[in-house]
Design a protein around this motif. Structure first.
Motif, PDB file in Angstrom:
ATOM      1  N   SER A   5       0.695  -1.139  -0.135  1.00 12.22           N
ATOM      2  CA  SER A   5      -0.062   0.019   0.121  1.00 12.22           C
ATOM      3  C   SER A   5       0.989   1.373   0.106  1.00 12.22           C
ATOM      4  CB  SER A   5      -0.749   0.018   1.337  1.00 12.22           C
ATOM      5  OG  SER A   5      -0.228   0.005   2.401  1.00 12.22           O
ATOM      6  N   VAL A   6       0.341   2.351  -0.082  1.00 11.37           N
ATOM      7  CA  VAL A   6       1.048   3.604  -0.249  1.00 11.37           C
ATOM      8  C   VAL A   6       1.843   3.999   1.025  1.00 11.37           C
ATOM      9  CG1 VAL A   6       0.838   6.142  -0.523  1.00 11.37           C
ATOM     10  CG2 VAL A   6      -0.326   4.611  -1.929  1.00 11.37           C
ATOM     11  N   ASP A   7       1.235   3.550   2.254  1.00  6.89           N
ATOM     12  CA  ASP A   7       2.027   3.709   3.513  1.00  6.89           C
ATOM     13  C   ASP A   7       2.907   2.639   3.613  1.00  6.89           C
ATOM     14  OD1 ASP A   7       0.752   1.564   4.053  1.00  6.89           O
ATOM     15  OD2 ASP A   7      -0.471   2.730   5.759  1.00  6.89           O
ATOM     16  N   GLU A  40       7.226   8.406  -9.759  1.00  2.00           N
ATOM     17  CA  GLU A  40       6.141   8.857  -8.996  1.00  2.00           C
ATOM     18  C   GLU A  40       4.610   8.519  -9.666  1.00  2.00           C
ATOM     19  OE1 GLU A  40       6.244  10.130  -5.891  1.00  2.00           O
ATOM     20  OE2 GLU A  40       8.592   9.506  -6.001  1.00  2.00           O
ATOM     21  N   ASP A  66      -3.240   7.810  -4.858  1.00  6.45           N
ATOM     22  CA  ASP A  66      -4.004   8.339  -3.841  1.00  6.45           C
ATOM     23  C   ASP A  66      -3.593   7.476  -2.754  1.00  6.45           C
ATOM     24  OD1 ASP A  66      -5.372   9.974  -5.342  1.00  6.45           O
ATOM     25  OD2 ASP A  66      -7.017   8.583  -5.670  1.00  6.45           O
ATOM     26  N   GLU A  67      -4.125   7.979  -1.297  1.00 10.53           N
ATOM     27  CA  GLU A  67      -3.351   7.318  -0.111  1.00 10.53           C
ATOM     28  C   GLU A  67      -4.166   5.699  -0.013  1.00 10.53           C
ATOM     29  OE1 GLU A  67      -4.819   8.134   4.539  1.00 10.53           O
ATOM     30  OE2 GLU A  67      -3.972   9.954   3.211  1.00 10.53           O
ATOM     31  N   ASP A  68      -5.111   5.613  -0.404  1.00 11.08           N
ATOM     32  CA  ASP A  68      -5.914   4.328  -0.226  1.00 11.08           C
ATOM     33  C   ASP A  68      -5.891   3.346  -1.508  1.00 11.08           C
ATOM     34  OD1 ASP A  68      -7.809   5.620  -1.705  1.00 11.08           O
ATOM     35  OD2 ASP A  68      -9.572   5.194  -0.595  1.00 11.08           O
ATOM     36  N   ASP A  69      -5.082   3.720  -2.359  1.00  9.67           N
ATOM     37  CA  ASP A  69      -4.832   2.962  -3.628  1.00  9.67           C
ATOM     38  C   ASP A  69      -3.995   1.859  -3.193  1.00  9.67           C
ATOM     39  OD1 ASP A  69      -6.115   4.515  -5.310  1.00  9.67           O
ATOM     40  OD2 ASP A  69      -4.154   5.519  -6.169  1.00  9.67           O
ATOM     41  N   THR A  70      -4.168   0.604  -4.000  1.00 10.08           N
ATOM     42  CA  THR A  70      -3.322  -0.187  -4.184  1.00 10.08           C
ATOM     43  C   THR A  70      -2.262  -0.067  -5.511  1.00 10.08           C
ATOM     44  OG1 THR A  70      -4.896  -1.801  -3.158  1.00 10.08           O
ATOM     45  CG2 THR A  70      -3.109  -3.119  -4.407  1.00 10.08           C
ATOM     46  N   ASP A  82      -8.083   1.995  -7.124  1.00 11.28           N
ATOM     47  CA  ASP A  82      -8.661   2.484  -6.019  1.00 11.28           C
ATOM     48  C   ASP A  82      -9.590   1.330  -5.323  1.00 11.28           C
ATOM     49  OD1 ASP A  82     -11.861   2.727  -6.567  1.00 11.28           O
ATOM     50  OD2 ASP A  82     -10.333   3.225  -8.521  1.00 11.28           O
TER      51      ASP A  82
END
Length: 124
Positions: A5-7, A40, A66-70, A82
């Motif tokens: 994930s993004v995080d 990026e 986006d923050e919640d994208d895979t 998404d």
């Protein structure tokens, strides 16, 4: 296989979205033509309401996920999906066709139960 994930955490194990080498090369060439940084930016693959079968695919380039994208990485191409779209397209393969009757990106989706006659929309 799990995806990041993004995080940086591990997403739950789900069927991977694959990208053929030909599709990745075409997308990277287009991304470069837009002046976007492939480290990026990436290709956003999504599902939207529309078409005679109910759902249709969409694609566009985004500067960042986006923050919640895979995020999937194939052949140096980043693909952003998404959460709402993922349930409809997990396990799919993005390919690029270059033939006499059609040229362009094509999603081979194992979740489809029916498609419209032109292949532009689908139902799961």
């Amino acid at each position: 296989m799990s995806t990041d994930s993004v995080d940086g955490g591990q997403a739950e194990t789900r069927p991977e979205i694959e990208v053929s080498e030909t599709a990745a090369e075409q997308a990277l060439s287009l991304l470069d033509g837009e002046g976007m940084d492939p480290s990026e930016a990436g290709l956003r693959l999504f599902v939207q309401q529309g078409g005679c079968a109910g759902l249709s695919y969409g694609m566009r380039f985004d500067d960042a996920p986006d923050e919640d994208d895979t995020i999937y990485n194939h052949h140096d191409l980043r693909v952003f999906v998404d959460p709402a779209s993922l349930k409809y397209i997990e396990g799919s393969v993005l390919d690029y066709e270059n033939g006499l009757q059609a040229e362009g990106f094509h999603v081979e989706n194992p979740n489809v139960v029916s498609e419209c006659g032109c292949g532009e929309s689908f139902r799961t």
